[in-house]
Scaffold this motif. Structure first.
Motif, short mmCIF file in Angstrom:
data_model
loop_
_atom_site.label_atom_id
_atom_site.label_comp_id
_atom_site.label_asym_id
_atom_site.label_seq_id
_atom_site.Cartn_x
_atom_site.Cartn_y
_atom_site.Cartn_z
N SER A 9 -9.06 12.22 9.43
CA SER A 9 -8.84 11.13 8.48
C SER A 9 -8.61 11.63 7.07
N ASN A 10 -9.14 12.81 6.74
CA ASN A 10 -8.99 13.36 5.40
C ASN A 10 -8.46 14.79 5.49
N GLY A 43 -0.45 9.97 9.02
CA GLY A 43 -1.86 10.07 8.68
C GLY A 43 -2.43 8.75 8.21
N ARG A 44 -3.74 8.69 8.19
CA ARG A 44 -4.41 7.47 7.73
C ARG A 44 -4.27 7.31 6.22
N GLU A 45 -4.31 6.08 5.78
CA GLU A 45 -4.26 5.79 4.35
C GLU A 45 -5.41 6.48 3.63
N ARG A 47 -5.62 9.58 3.03
CA ARG A 47 -5.89 10.89 3.63
C ARG A 47 -5.94 12.01 2.58
N GLY A 212 -0.53 9.11 3.31
CA GLY A 212 -1.20 9.89 4.35
C GLY A 212 -0.28 10.65 5.26
#
Length: 327
Positions: A9-10, A43-45, A47, A212
């Motif tokens: 996620s990051n 990717g996730r927001e 990120r 992301g």
């Protein structure tokens, strides 16, 4: 173009290339994708929150002078220049004529459709520097991070073009639209190549990068980039120019110049035909011998693969050995 889903996620600076490419492993990317084909990793927001964002950009713009060698205002539909968005820096003791950006004028220019570009922004923000150094270590080549910012005004964007270096695009904020076209010349290189423009409609992928996402584009792939109306955007491009066969041949030339007198000689432009023929025969023999000498090309290639230039690190006020800086 393959589309993958980010494995975390990051993205942490310490993870370097591996953190950007997950779920691909670094070895998979280097072996199968580098220089071969584009890859999109969704990717996730948020990120990239730990790496960069609007607040960090605002801090950098407020604390840096408007160096025209680093900061650029491009694609302004109304012709607005960077200089028109600047003001003199107040100084107690005048040293030169430095300028800084004016927030109100920059806002106006970006609202009208201009794009703000900051070259080498990793030099201004330690987390980005750490990330870039990690990517440099993996690729064994210099990497430069450039920032592109727009506020979603006029969709003028960047015309369809290709880059003579590979890029990793990190969409750190907002949304940007991309059209990607296959190369029209295999492995083009800088000013030595002039690929024909792609045919209308020859788009291999069209879509939006959102907060992301990471996009990898090998050199030579055409792309058109434009703002999305009403969607402020900030993206980073990590560009790198990898050693090519042409670089190896240049290194071979340097080697031959140092070893063989004939390579240093003037061309026999005014010699008679027999003497000129003999000269070219001798030169061919030198070139053939070099090209077939066991291990020579591999040795020169290893010298090219010595790694990225060393970035300076200071240890003030301590005395003693320190890194000298770029090679």
């Amino acid at each position: 173009m393959d589309t993958l889903i980010a494995g975390a996620s990051n993205c942490a600076a310490a993870e370097g290339l591996a953190g950007l490419l997950s779920p691909l492993t670094e070895s998979e990317f280097l072996r199968d994708r580098l220089g071969v084909e584009p890859v999109l990793i969704r990717g996730r927001e948020r990120r990239f929150t730990g790496l960069f964002g609007w607040s960090r950009l605002n801090d950098i713009l407020a604390s840096q002078r408007a160096d025209p060698a680093r900061v650029h205002l491009v694609r302004a539909a109304d012709g607005t220049s960077l200089a028109s968005c600047c003001e003199p820096v107040p100084q107690l003791a005048r040293r030169g004529r430095p300028t800084r950006l004016r927030p109100d004028r920059l806002d106006q220019a970006l609202a009208a459709g201009a794009t703000l570009v900051v070259d080498g922004i990793e030099e201004l923000h330690p987390p980005l520097r750490d990330l870039v150094e990690g990517v440099e270590s993996s690729l064994g080549a210099l990497v430069q991070a450039n920032l592109y910012v727009n506020l979603g005004g006029a969709q003028q964007g960047f015309h369809t073009h290709w880059d003579d270096h590979d890029v990793l695009v990190l969409q750190t904020e907002g949304t940007k639209h991309w059209d990607i076209h296959p190369p029209t010349t295999e492995h083009p290189v800088g000013v030595l190549s002039d690929p024909p423009r792609p045919a209308p409609g020859a788009v291999s992928w069209s879509g939006e990068l959102t907060d992301g996402d990471v996009l990898y584009l090998p050199r030579g792939w055409w792309h058109t980039v434009r703002a999305v109306e009403g969607a402020p955007s900030a993206h980073l491009t990590l560009g790198t120019r990898l050693p090519s066969a042409g670089d190896l041949l240049r290194r071979l030339l340097v080697h031959l110049v140092g070893v063989h007198g004939i390579v240093r000689q003037d061309l026999p432009r005014f010699a008679d035909a027999d003497r000129a023929d003999g000269w070219y025969t001798d030169l061919r023999q030198v070139l053939t011998a070099a090209a077939t000498e066991p291990g020579l090309l591999e040795k020169l290639a290893a010298e090219l693969d010595a790694g990225a230039p060393v970035r300076p690190r200071f240890t003030l006020p301590h005395r003693g050995p320190v890194e000298a800086g770029p090679r």
